[in-house]
Design an enzyme around this catalytic site. Structure first.
Site, PDB file in Angstrom:
ATOM      1  N   GLU A 110       0.790  -1.013   0.049  1.00 44.06           N
ATOM      2  CA  GLU A 110      -0.169   0.106   0.253  1.00 44.06           C
ATOM      3  C   GLU A 110       0.706   1.277  -0.032  1.00 44.06           C
ATOM      4  O   GLU A 110       1.745   1.643   1.156  1.00 44.06           O
ATOM      5  CB  GLU A 110      -0.973   0.044   1.388  1.00 44.06           C
ATOM      6  N   GLU A 121     -11.860   2.271   5.002  1.00 38.97           N
ATOM      7  CA  GLU A 121     -10.798   2.454   6.150  1.00 38.97           C
ATOM      8  C   GLU A 121     -11.126   3.900   6.516  1.00 38.97           C
ATOM      9  O   GLU A 121     -10.388   4.917   5.788  1.00 38.97           O
ATOM     10  CB  GLU A 121      -9.632   2.129   5.675  1.00 38.97           C
TER      11      GLU A 121
HETATM   12  C1  LER Z   1      -3.271   1.965   6.391  1.00 39.89           C
HETATM   13  O1  LER Z   1      -4.102   1.075   5.543  1.00 39.89           O
HETATM   14  C2  LER Z   1      -3.471   3.297   5.989  1.00 39.89           C
HETATM   15  O2  LER Z   1      -4.161   3.595   5.238  1.00 39.89           O
HETATM   16  C3  LER Z   1      -2.408   4.026   6.694  1.00 39.89           C
HETATM   17  O3  LER Z   1      -2.994   5.366   6.730  1.00 39.89           O
HETATM   18  C4  LER Z   1      -1.985   3.443   8.095  1.00 39.89           C
HETATM   19  O4  LER Z   1      -1.462   4.546   9.014  1.00 39.89           O
HETATM   20 MN    MN Z   2      -5.337   2.254   3.880  1.00 37.96          MN
END
Ligand code: LER
Ligand code: MN
Length: 270
Positions: A154, A248
């Site tokens: 990510e 999220e």
């Molecule tokens: C985790 O998925 C994310 O997006 C980050 O901002 C974690 O700090």
């Molecule tokens: Mn994230």
């Protein structure tokens, strides 16, 4: 068809953009009732969770485990792939291997987000990057060896790490080398800060894209800020993305309301 998921924590954590660790059964029941098909779980340490109970609860409520987040090991314990201290680095790698074993039990991919480290702390950014890539390769090999579903790398915005901030940079990483068990996770919150054009970057990622985190510009539920989700969804359809849209977000105004607002939005657009 893209599928709706919501991120919750199963461990107590300082990371804020996530529904808090509460009664797991209550959270699973709520998400299922709202119409989510999956739940993404944040796990600090797999040794402290009961995989079988999570699997049974998910099954009972008709939910898939959309992915496993691992960043709490950095936020709450300071473990990272790029730590100059070899002992801490090995501990981070060992932790991710345990996460891959949990992922295999739950049929879920494992996210490499903040656990790669902040980058350039106590040494050069190049050195951090080299360590991060070596650790990623070791974990990718392990995923192959145990036949785990895989890893999701990510890109994360500049205020949280200096190692790979935009999806464009994430795609570039795969031009240098390819790991069969690693794909990219695109988080619209980070992309809103880092990418030149979110839709263009998603098209460039194409088949490398393995997972989506949805949050609006202010990290609230999609629809509560000014991100252009119409353009994002059009790009995802164009590249034939059929994975998770996993929210999220900050659990505001309440975790329940955040989940409901997310589902209302997804029903409108999907
Ligand atoms: C985790 O998925 C994310 O997006 C980050 O901002 C974690 O700090
Ligand atoms: Mn994230």
């Amino acid at each position: 068809m893209m599928k709706a998921a919501f991120v919750i924590s199963v461990s107590a954590t300082a990371f804020e953009a996530i529904a808090p660790a509460g009664d797991l059964e209550k959270n699973f029941a709520l998400l299922a009732r709202l119409g989510f098909e999956g739940v993404e779980i944040g796990v600090r340490d797999p040794a402290l969770v009961e995989a079988e109970r999570i699997r049974e609860l998910a099954q009972k409520h008709g939910l898939a485990i959309a992915a496993i987040g691992t960043g709490q090991a950095l936020v709450d314990e300071g473990l990272s792939f790029s730590d100059p201290d070899p002992a801490k680095r090995s501990a981070a790698i060992a932790r991710v291997k345990k996460q891959l074993e949990l992922g295999k039990k739950l049929a879920a991919q494992v996210i490499i987000g903040l656990i790669r480290g902040r980058g350039g702390v106590g040494e050069s950014l190049e050195e951090s990057r080299r360590r991060m890539l070596a650790a990623l390769a070791e974990c990718a090999d392990y995923a192959e060896e145990i036949e785990a579903p895989g890893l999701l790398f990510e890109p994360i915005n500049r205020y949280e790490t200096r190692l790979v901030n935009s999806l464009e940079q994430g795609v570039a990483l795969f031009k240098e080398r390819r790991w069969p068990k690693v794909r990219l996770l695109a988080d619209t919150f980070h992309m809103n800060i880092e990418d030149h054009d979110i839709a263009v970057s998603l098209r460039q990622a194409g088949k490398l894209l393995g997972h989506m985190h949805l949050a609006d510009s202010n990290r609230l539920a999609p629809g509560q800020g000014h991100t252009d989700f119409g353009a994002i969804l059009a790009a995802l359809r164009e590249i034939g993305y059929s994975g998770w849209l996993s929210a999220e977000i900050m659990p505001l105004p309440t975790p329940e309301e955040a989940a409901r607002l997310t589902m209302d939005f997804l029903r409108r657009v999907l």
